[in-house]
Design an enzyme around this catalytic site. Structure first.
Site, mmCIF file in Angstrom:
data_model
loop_
_atom_site.group_PDB
_atom_site.id
_atom_site.type_symbol
_atom_site.label_atom_id
_atom_site.label_comp_id
_atom_site.label_asym_id
_atom_site.label_seq_id
_atom_site.Cartn_x
_atom_site.Cartn_y
_atom_site.Cartn_z
ATOM 1 C CD GLU A 1 -6.952 -0.822 0.984
ATOM 2 O OE1 GLU A 1 -6.324 -1.891 1.527
ATOM 3 O OE2 GLU A 1 -6.901 0.245 1.544
ATOM 4 C CG ASN B 1 -1.789 1.016 1.493
ATOM 5 O OD1 ASN B 1 -1.282 2.241 1.020
ATOM 6 N ND2 ASN B 1 -3.010 1.016 1.829
ATOM 7 C CG HIS C 1 -5.578 -1.175 9.312
ATOM 8 N ND1 HIS C 1 -5.005 -0.218 10.354
ATOM 9 C CD2 HIS C 1 -6.164 -0.576 8.194
ATOM 10 C CE1 HIS C 1 -5.377 0.968 9.876
ATOM 11 N NE2 HIS C 1 -6.130 1.001 8.705
ATOM 12 C CG ASP C 2 -2.234 -0.709 12.701
ATOM 13 O OD1 ASP C 2 -1.339 0.395 12.953
ATOM 14 O OD2 ASP C 2 -3.529 -0.351 12.564
ATOM 15 N NE ARG D 1 8.992 20.760 1.444
ATOM 16 C CZ ARG D 1 10.375 20.629 1.404
ATOM 17 N NH1 ARG D 1 10.843 20.565 0.291
ATOM 18 N NH2 ARG D 1 11.076 20.922 2.468
ATOM 19 C CB THR E 1 -5.785 5.025 9.269
ATOM 20 O OG1 THR E 1 -5.847 4.035 8.402
ATOM 21 C CG2 THR E 1 -5.819 4.612 10.664
ATOM 22 C CG HIS F 1 -3.529 9.007 1.858
ATOM 23 N ND1 HIS F 1 -4.702 8.538 1.451
ATOM 24 C CD2 HIS F 1 -3.318 8.760 3.147
ATOM 25 C CE1 HIS F 1 -5.714 7.918 2.343
ATOM 26 N NE2 HIS F 1 -4.766 8.182 3.544
ATOM 27 N NE ARG G 1 -8.262 7.073 4.307
ATOM 28 C CZ ARG G 1 -9.037 6.591 4.985
ATOM 29 N NH1 ARG G 1 -10.206 7.098 5.273
ATOM 30 N NH2 ARG G 1 -8.909 5.583 5.948
ATOM 31 N N GLY H 1 1.106 -0.957 4.334
ATOM 32 C CA GLY H 1 1.445 0.306 4.027
ATOM 33 C C GLY H 1 2.314 1.290 5.166
ATOM 34 C CG HIS H 2 1.791 3.485 9.250
ATOM 35 N ND1 HIS H 2 2.056 5.013 9.221
ATOM 36 C CD2 HIS H 2 2.225 3.297 10.635
ATOM 37 C CE1 HIS H 2 2.414 5.509 10.108
ATOM 38 N NE2 HIS H 2 2.658 4.587 10.986
ATOM 39 C CG HIS I 1 -7.968 3.539 1.297
ATOM 40 N ND1 HIS I 1 -7.854 2.936 2.474
ATOM 41 C CD2 HIS I 1 -8.969 4.192 1.053
ATOM 42 C CE1 HIS I 1 -9.315 3.183 3.105
ATOM 43 N NE2 HIS I 1 -9.866 4.030 2.218
#
Ligand code: PXP
Length: 252
Positions: free
Chosen positions: A74, A8, A195-196, A19, A104, A51, A46, A218-219, A44
């Protein structure tokens, strides 16, 4: 069966957006992820485009197609997202509920109630040849309702497991995930998770869920990339500041 990794890239997009320019380039990040063995890419999208932006999707879909890997989009049920999925011909669309103001995704679909809004969307995407997946909490009792929506896959929400893992007391959460995955699989659903997830909590998860087809991460992956790559990058900058004749050829 080896569980697939879909990378992700939302956090890469977040950094770029901070930036307003093009760096870091999402497409380049996708290329590196695929070169390193990722099975696919996830974005994802949104509504606030904090992002991933809508125009990020088509080039990454094209890259994935060229490389013979999957692209997973997503998002929630808003019409522009469904149109984007249909127009770009994504391989998989993971439908995720949104709460106003959330940082999130923080919950799965409220089943069986949400089936009324999910089922027609799932039918439309599936009719166009797009595999659907819905984000659900690891509660075995929900799996039958998930199957009733017509989705081909579920994505199990792993944040509660990841949080419990950090405290060292995660057996109950892992059991819930394992039982949910087994039940979903018995109902004919493919099982994804996300997730996580990170380098530490991933191995026990994969060992406990033999039916797991794909994880999207992702994160933590982008955080690790930053720290694991920082030393080489600082060396390169120090090098760039050093006159060529003073550079140490053994420094790298
Ligand atoms: N799955 C879903 C449905 C998500 O919303 C996200 C975050 O965009 C992920 C997986 C990936 O989570 P993380 O960034 O914590 O790895």
């Amino acid at each position: 069966m080896v569980c697939k990794l879909s990378v992700n890239l939302n956090k890469v997009a977040l950094l770029r957006n901070s930036r307003g320019g093009r760096r870091p380039c999402l497409l380049e990040a996708a290329e590196i992820a695929l070169k390193a063995g990722a099975s696919g890419i996830t974005l994802h999208w949104r509504a606030d485009e904090r992002h991933t932006r809508a125009n990020d999707v088509a080039p990454v879909v094209a890259l994935c197609r060229e490389r013979g890997v999957e692209f997973n989009l997503e998002g929630d049920l808003r019409r522009p997202l469904l149109d984007l999925a249909l127009e770009t011909g994504v391989d998989q669309c993971t439908l995720v509920p949104v709460r106003p103001g959330e940082l999130t995704s923080n919950h799965g679909w409220d089943l069986p109630g949400a089936a009324t809004e999910l089922s027609p969307v799932i039918a439309e995407l599936e009719a166009a040849g797009i595999r659907t997946s819905i984000f659900v909490e690891a509660r075995p009792g929900l799996m039958g309702y998930a199957a009733d929506t017509g989705t081909r896959r579920i994505e199990l929400y792993t944040e509660p497991y990841a949080t419990a893992f950090q405290c060292g007391d995660f057996a109950a959460q892992l059991d819930a995930l394992a039982e949910s995955a087994a039940r979903a699989s018995a109902l004919g659903l493919g099982v994804n998770a996300g997730h996580d997830l990170d380098l530490h909590n991933l191995p026990p998860l994969v060992a406990a869920l033999p039916a797991l087809v794909e994880v999207s991460i992702g994160h933590a992956l982008v955080c690790d990339a930053l720290l694991l790559g920082l030393e080489a990058t600082v060396r390169a900058y120090v090098d760039a500041l050093t006159p060529p004749q003073q550079r140490n050829p053994d420094a790298h």
